[in-house]
Write a protein that holds these residues in place. Structure first.
Motif, PDB file in Angstrom:
ATOM      1  N   ARG A 184       6.592 -27.503  -3.461  1.00 21.53           N
ATOM      2  CA  ARG A 184       6.701 -26.696  -4.679  1.00 21.53           C
ATOM      3  C   ARG A 184       6.464 -25.212  -4.437  1.00 21.53           C
ATOM      4  O   ARG A 184       6.497 -24.420  -5.390  1.00 21.53           O
ATOM      5  N   ALA A 185       6.220 -24.832  -3.187  1.00 23.72           N
ATOM      6  CA  ALA A 185       6.056 -23.408  -2.894  1.00 23.72           C
ATOM      7  C   ALA A 185       7.353 -22.674  -3.191  1.00 23.72           C
ATOM      8  O   ALA A 185       8.447 -23.225  -3.039  1.00 23.72           O
ATOM      9  N   THR A 206      -3.540 -31.733   1.032  1.00 28.48           N
ATOM     10  CA  THR A 206      -2.986 -30.386   0.992  1.00 28.48           C
ATOM     11  C   THR A 206      -2.930 -29.881  -0.441  1.00 28.48           C
ATOM     12  O   THR A 206      -2.217 -30.450  -1.272  1.00 28.48           O
ATOM     13  N   PRO A 207      -3.686 -28.824  -0.774  1.00 24.08           N
ATOM     14  CA  PRO A 207      -3.641 -28.307  -2.150  1.00 24.08           C
ATOM     15  C   PRO A 207      -2.311 -27.636  -2.425  1.00 24.08           C
ATOM     16  O   PRO A 207      -1.673 -27.111  -1.510  1.00 24.08           O
ATOM     17  N   PRO A 208      -1.856 -27.653  -3.661  1.00 25.90           N
ATOM     18  CA  PRO A 208      -0.604 -26.962  -3.993  1.00 25.90           C
ATOM     19  C   PRO A 208      -0.766 -25.460  -3.819  1.00 25.90           C
ATOM     20  O   PRO A 208      -1.863 -24.927  -3.988  1.00 25.90           O
ATOM     21  N   PRO A 209       0.297 -24.771  -3.468  1.00 24.24           N
ATOM     22  CA  PRO A 209       0.194 -23.323  -3.275  1.00 24.24           C
ATOM     23  C   PRO A 209      -0.064 -22.615  -4.590  1.00 24.24           C
ATOM     24  O   PRO A 209       0.458 -23.011  -5.632  1.00 24.24           O
ATOM     25  N   PRO A 210      -0.914 -21.570  -4.590  1.00 24.20           N
ATOM     26  CA  PRO A 210      -1.133 -20.815  -5.827  1.00 24.20           C
ATOM     27  C   PRO A 210       0.126 -20.085  -6.246  1.00 24.20           C
ATOM     28  O   PRO A 210       0.926 -19.670  -5.410  1.00 24.20           O
ATOM     29  N   GLU A 211       0.290 -19.929  -7.519  1.00 23.24           N
ATOM     30  CA  GLU A 211       1.482 -19.281  -8.067  1.00 23.24           C
ATOM     31  C   GLU A 211       1.051 -18.065  -8.880  1.00 23.24           C
ATOM     32  O   GLU A 211       0.604 -18.192 -10.022  1.00 23.24           O
ATOM     33  N   PRO A 212       1.124 -16.856  -8.294  1.00 23.87           N
ATOM     34  CA  PRO A 212       0.772 -15.662  -9.066  1.00 23.87           C
ATOM     35  C   PRO A 212       1.646 -15.549 -10.307  1.00 23.87           C
ATOM     36  O   PRO A 212       2.825 -15.888 -10.282  1.00 23.87           O
ATOM     37  N   ARG A 213       1.055 -15.063 -11.382  1.00 18.27           N
ATOM     38  CA  ARG A 213       1.795 -14.992 -12.643  1.00 18.27           C
ATOM     39  C   ARG A 213       2.827 -13.875 -12.636  1.00 18.27           C
ATOM     40  O   ARG A 213       3.933 -14.029 -13.140  1.00 18.27           O
ATOM     41  N   ARG A 214       2.439 -12.746 -12.096  1.00 15.76           N
ATOM     42  CA  ARG A 214       3.339 -11.597 -12.128  1.00 15.76           C
ATOM     43  C   ARG A 214       3.866 -11.366 -10.723  1.00 15.76           C
ATOM     44  O   ARG A 214       3.105 -11.050  -9.814  1.00 15.76           O
ATOM     45  N   LEU A 215       5.183 -11.559 -10.533  1.00 16.02           N
ATOM     46  CA  LEU A 215       5.766 -11.466  -9.207  1.00 16.02           C
ATOM     47  C   LEU A 215       6.859 -10.411  -9.180  1.00 16.02           C
ATOM     48  O   LEU A 215       7.645 -10.291 -10.121  1.00 16.02           O
ATOM     49  N   LEU A 216       6.870  -9.647  -8.116  1.00 16.76           N
ATOM     50  CA  LEU A 216       7.931  -8.685  -7.881  1.00 16.76           C
ATOM     51  C   LEU A 216       8.440  -8.899  -6.469  1.00 16.76           C
ATOM     52  O   LEU A 216       7.829  -8.448  -5.493  1.00 16.76           O
ATOM     53  N   PHE A 217       9.536  -9.684  -6.336  1.00  9.77           N
ATOM     54  CA  PHE A 217      10.122 -10.035  -5.045  1.00  9.77           C
ATOM     55  C   PHE A 217       9.076 -10.574  -4.070  1.00  9.77           C
ATOM     56  O   PHE A 217       8.901 -10.106  -2.959  1.00  9.77           O
ATOM     57  N   GLY A 218       8.319 -11.564  -4.534  1.00  7.26           N
ATOM     58  CA  GLY A 218       7.384 -12.258  -3.651  1.00  7.26           C
ATOM     59  C   GLY A 218       6.029 -11.611  -3.563  1.00  7.26           C
ATOM     60  O   GLY A 218       5.133 -12.138  -2.925  1.00  7.26           O
TER      61      GLY A 218
END
Length: 274
Positions: free
Chosen positions: A185-186, A253-265
């Motif tokens: 899911r990354a 393996t924990p799921p990868p964190p998903e930052p809320r505000r993203l600008l091209f990664g």
């Protein structure tokens, strides 16, 4: 074909092994006889003869791996003139080649800048997280095992071939397979060629699943003429080996964190509203 450029999946430790593998691959490429001419577009016969002699000595050859049939004549790296004009001189080998060891040395050989840079890009993007999850030593052993699985898997399917097999693709395919198992899911930023290169943020399962599907189709001879000069079957075997070896690690393996505000990664700076 999509081109990955960055994944949204931070690591907890510095991926020293991944960096070292990239450095060694680049160093070997730069010091490979005949490769200096390939960088400038030169194709002189002397450079080609040196390169052919070097590759024949250190590359993995399916016929040698499966049947232990070492050639009686090999290129010496010298240039001679025969009945059909100038060419590379062949003679009985002045060295002993270990076919098993050749699978390891072949992992660090590449045939062109495009071959090298493409492999290193995938290793840089996906290798750091797999190393972070496995640890440095276990990750290196995993990388080598996937490379051997890919090399011998390809050799079993092409046991009569005398063509040299080179490249880190099989081992890196194992890294991709492990990444798919551990971090499906990354999010991965990719460039999609559609008139121009469009940046998209896609889930890893889609990016890597699409990549694996292409390799499987190409390995069967569909979509390319005779599978070209790329060992697609080695990619398939390496990928499956990586998935199988990484599977026991999946539950922890924990799921990868998903930052809320993203600008091209990258995480975008918060904006102030006046």
């Amino acid at each position: 074909m999509v081109i990955p450029v960055h994944d949204v999946n931070p690591v907890r430790r510095t991926p020293y092994v991944t960096y070292a593998l990239i450095a060694v691959n680049v160093l070997v490429f730069l010091t490979t006889p005949g490769m200096a001419g390939s960088a400038s577009g030169g194709d002189h016969l002397a450079q080609l003869c040196h390169l052919q002699a070097f590759v024949d000595r250190y590359a993995a050859v399916p016929r040698e791996l499966i049947h232990q049939e070492l050639p009686r004549l090999v290129p010496t790296g010298a240039v001679g003139v025969g009945a059909h004009g100038p060419g590379c001189v062949v003679a009985p080998p002045g060295y002993h080649k270990n076919p098993v060891l050749s699978v390891f040395t072949a992992m660090f050989l590449h045939g062109s800048w495009l071959h090298l840079l493409g492999n290193m890009l995938f290793l840089l993007i996906f290798g750091n997280n797999v190393e972070d999850r496995m640890g440095h030593i276990r990750y290196f052993l995993f990388y080598v095992v996937c490379g051997y699985a890919a090399g011998y898997g390809f050799a079993l399917l092409n046991d009569g071939s005398g063509d040299p097999l080179i490249g880190a693709s099989g081992a890196i395919a194992g890294v991709l397979g492990a990444y798919l198992v551990l971090y499906p899911r990354a999010r991965v930023w990719v460039l999609v060629p559609f008139l121009v290169f469009l940046p998209l943020r896609l889930p890893a399962w889609l990016v890597l699943g699409f990549w694996f599907g292409l390799q499987a189709v190409y390995s069967s001879g569909h979509g390319v003429s005779g599978a070209g000069t790329v060992a697609y079957a080695a990619h398939v075997v390496g990928f499956v080996a990586g998935m199988l070896l990484a599977w026991p690690l999946k539950p922890g393996t924990p799921p990868p964190p998903e930052p809320r505000r993203l600008l091209f990664g990258r995480q975008a700076r918060p904006r102030q509203v006046w």
